[in-house]
Design a protein around this motif. Structure first.
Motif, short mmCIF file in Angstrom:
data_model
loop_
_atom_site.label_atom_id
_atom_site.label_comp_id
_atom_site.label_asym_id
_atom_site.label_seq_id
_atom_site.Cartn_x
_atom_site.Cartn_y
_atom_site.Cartn_z
N GLY A 1 15.26 17.64 3.57
CA GLY A 1 15.56 16.68 4.63
C GLY A 1 14.41 15.82 5.09
N ASN A 2 13.21 16.02 4.53
CA ASN A 2 12.09 15.16 4.87
C ASN A 2 12.19 13.85 4.11
OD1 ASN A 2 11.04 17.08 6.63
ND2 ASN A 2 9.87 18.06 5.00
N ARG A 3 11.19 12.99 4.26
CA ARG A 3 11.29 11.62 3.75
C ARG A 3 10.36 11.38 2.57
NH1 ARG A 3 13.88 8.40 7.66
NH2 ARG A 3 13.01 6.53 6.73
N LEU A 4 10.77 10.46 1.70
CA LEU A 4 9.93 10.04 0.58
C LEU A 4 8.95 8.93 0.97
CD1 LEU A 4 12.53 10.04 -2.32
CD2 LEU A 4 10.33 11.20 -2.39
N ASP A 5 8.97 8.54 2.23
CA ASP A 5 8.09 7.46 2.67
C ASP A 5 6.63 7.76 2.39
OD1 ASP A 5 10.54 6.77 3.65
OD2 ASP A 5 9.86 6.30 5.68
N GLY A 6 6.24 9.03 2.52
CA GLY A 6 4.84 9.40 2.28
C GLY A 6 4.42 9.16 0.85
N ALA A 7 5.28 9.54 -0.10
CA ALA A 7 4.97 9.33 -1.52
C ALA A 7 4.90 7.84 -1.83
CB ALA A 7 6.01 10.02 -2.39
N VAL A 8 5.84 7.07 -1.29
CA VAL A 8 5.83 5.61 -1.50
C VAL A 8 4.54 5.01 -0.93
CG1 VAL A 8 6.99 3.45 -0.94
CG2 VAL A 8 8.34 5.48 -1.52
N TYR A 9 4.18 5.44 0.25
CA TYR A 9 2.97 4.96 0.92
C TYR A 9 1.74 5.21 0.05
CZ TYR A 9 -0.62 4.93 4.68
OH TYR A 9 -1.73 4.71 5.47
N TRP A 10 1.59 6.43 -0.44
CA TRP A 10 0.43 6.79 -1.27
C TRP A 10 0.39 5.98 -2.55
CZ3 TRP A 10 -4.07 9.36 -1.35
CH2 TRP A 10 -4.61 9.72 -2.58
N VAL A 11 1.51 5.91 -3.23
CA VAL A 11 1.56 5.22 -4.52
C VAL A 11 1.19 3.75 -4.38
CG1 VAL A 11 3.13 4.43 -6.34
CG2 VAL A 11 3.20 6.81 -5.57
N LEU A 12 1.65 3.10 -3.32
CA LEU A 12 1.39 1.67 -3.15
C LEU A 12 0.04 1.38 -2.50
CD1 LEU A 12 4.90 0.43 -1.93
CD2 LEU A 12 3.96 0.44 -4.25
N ALA A 13 -0.48 2.30 -1.70
CA ALA A 13 -1.71 2.03 -0.97
C ALA A 13 -2.97 2.32 -1.79
CB ALA A 13 -1.75 2.86 0.32
N VAL A 14 -2.94 3.33 -2.64
CA VAL A 14 -4.15 3.70 -3.39
C VAL A 14 -4.70 2.54 -4.22
CG1 VAL A 14 -4.96 5.14 -5.31
CG2 VAL A 14 -3.74 6.17 -3.39
N PRO A 15 -3.87 1.74 -4.91
CA PRO A 15 -4.43 0.63 -5.68
C PRO A 15 -5.17 -0.41 -4.84
CG PRO A 15 -2.21 1.13 -6.44
CD PRO A 15 -2.43 1.91 -5.19
N LEU B 1 7.05 17.65 -0.38
CA LEU B 1 7.24 17.63 1.07
C LEU B 1 8.52 16.89 1.47
CD1 LEU B 1 3.66 17.04 2.54
CD2 LEU B 1 5.26 18.87 3.16
N ALA B 2 8.97 15.97 0.61
CA ALA B 2 10.16 15.18 0.92
C ALA B 2 11.44 15.98 0.77
CB ALA B 2 10.21 13.94 0.03
N ARG B 3 11.36 17.18 0.22
CA ARG B 3 12.54 18.02 0.10
C ARG B 3 12.96 18.56 1.46
NH1 ARG B 3 11.04 22.58 -3.94
NH2 ARG B 3 13.23 23.09 -3.63
#
Length: 421
Positions: free
Chosen positions: A117-131, A113-115
């Motif tokens: 022109g969208n943002r990688l913020d969503g992936a960062v959010y998921w990776v850090l929040a799940v733990p 989804l970050a492709r």
């Protein structure tokens, strides 16, 4: 648009964070870290394995009141059993590995989804929040529902038929992904998504109905009979009242702890109607509340999160793993620069942290002898979820339509309108 260098740095950092955090979770699961163990957190996985004994014979365990799932869950539990064999430990291991793959699928979908022109913020959010949920994502099967929901939204714009089919798969495992059809643009954008959803649902549903005797009976019966779970938002007042009146009864019913009281029964009944009404209002707004020219992909993503938020806060049941649904959908929203739900996304992380602090450490304060620490954490978590929902409703439903990138003279707009007329 994010700079190329920043995007590359974020992508590498996200990959490293995923590998390190998930390796840590696996190490705890395997008992490799001194002083840390999984405890009883995998008790539900043992239950899934026990159910798979009946499921392998083509029989859904309808006599077990804890079986409350559509038949897609049966197929999932049997698939894991096929890989694991008869060993209890092997079943847990394979379940965790399947969950890890589902987690990775969510991460890759968010990167996809970050492709453009969208943002990688969503992936960062998921990776850090799940733990923050510790081992729960790998010890409950909700990760297998969150994954198709996120993947479907990732393909919604360019592969709508595929997105609909993936949503149908998720709905057959646990119903709520069906609500994400509302993320499609009304009404023309809904058609291909609905086609994929309908074909996959009918085809797969028919196959599962033939494969398992009583495929739908446990879901339609046991689920409908559930009462007011102690962790639900509406049960907060009962939990606080129990500090003053500890004789208020809590009992183990249908696989969870519920308040047993005539008023609690009435509240549970009212909640079902409240959910339907709230979803009806959002559906009406989806159909009539916006001009078609105002609709964007971001609107659909934000509305998908809002629909599930409303469902969670009005539900009779709110198990800790439900936060995983919200984290996945909030991550999808954060892939868009113009999302209106950044504050609710942050509040969902706060609610997730409070959930982990409450469960399992202070769970006994609510279901056993009532005590302030556990009740306070539960009440705080539920208030944060209510705040996230209220802010999401306000920001999304009052969202202004997209504006031109550059000012356009009024006479040009008028001419354009005349030509369209």
């Amino acid at each position: 648009m994010e700079s190329t260098r920043r995007r590359r740095w974020l992508l590498v950092a996200t990959a490293i964070a995923w590998l390190v955090s998930r390796a840590g979770l696996l190490a705890v699961t395997a008992g490799l870290l001194p002083g840390l163990d999984a405890g009883d957190v995998f008790a539900d996985v043992e239950l899934y394995r026990r159910w798979s004994d009946d499921l392998r014979t083509g029989q859904v365990p309808v006599d077990d009141p804890m079986w409350q799932y559509p038949p897609g869950a049966a197929a999932l539990f049997v698939a894991i059993r096929q890989f694991a064999g008869d060993s209890v430990q092997a079943y847990t291991t394979v379940f965790v590995l399947f969950a890890l793959c589902a987690d990775l699928a969510v991460t890759l979908a968010l990167i996809h989804l970050a492709r453009r022109g969208n943002r990688l913020d969503g992936a960062v959010y998921w990776v850090l929040a799940v733990p923050l949920l510790t081992l729960l994502p790998y010890a409950r099967y909700d990760i297998f529902v969150t994954a198709p929901a996120v993947v479907a939204l990732a393909f919604l714009l360019r592969r709508p038929v595929l997105a609909g089919a993936v949503l149908a798969v998720g709905a057959l495992v646990k119903v709520w992904p069906a609500m994400l059809l509302i993320a499609a643009r009304p009404l023309r954008g809904l058609r291909p998504v609905a086609v994929g959803f309908g074909v996959a649902l009918v085809g797969s549903g028919a196959a599962l109905t033939l494969a398992y005797a009583g495929a739908w009976s446990g879901f339609t019966g046991n689920q409908a009979d559930r009462g007011l779970q102690v962790e639900s938002v509406a049960a907060t007042a009962f939990a606080v009242t129990r500090l003053i009146r500890p004789e208020l009864t809590v009992s183990y019913v249908y696989g969870s702890m519920e308040f047993v009281h005539p008023v609690a029964s009435v509240v549970a009944t009212v909640l079902t109607g409240s959910t339907l009404v709230a979803l009806g209002v959002l559906g009406w707004w989806w159909l009539t509340g916006r001009r078609r020219t105002d609709w964007t992909v971001t609107t659909g993503f934000d509305l998908a999160l809002l629909v599930v938020l409303v469902t969670v806060v009005t539900s009779r049941v709110l198990s800790p793993q439900y936060l995983l649904w919200l984290l996945g959908l909030a991550a999808v929203c954060l892939t868009r620069r113009d999302t209106t739900l950044r504050v609710p996304a942050v509040l969902i992380v706060v609610a997730t942290a409070l959930t982990s602090a409450y469960f399992p450490w202070f769970y006994a304060d609510v279901i056993g002898d009532p005590a302030w620490p556990g009740v306070a954490l539960l009440a705080a978590r539920n208030l944060v979820l209510l705040a996230a929902t209220g802010i999401a409703v306000h920001r999304l439903l009052r969202r202004p339509g997209p504006r031109p990138a550059h000012p356009v003279p009024t006479d040009v707009l008028t001419v354009g309108a005349d030509r369209r007329a």
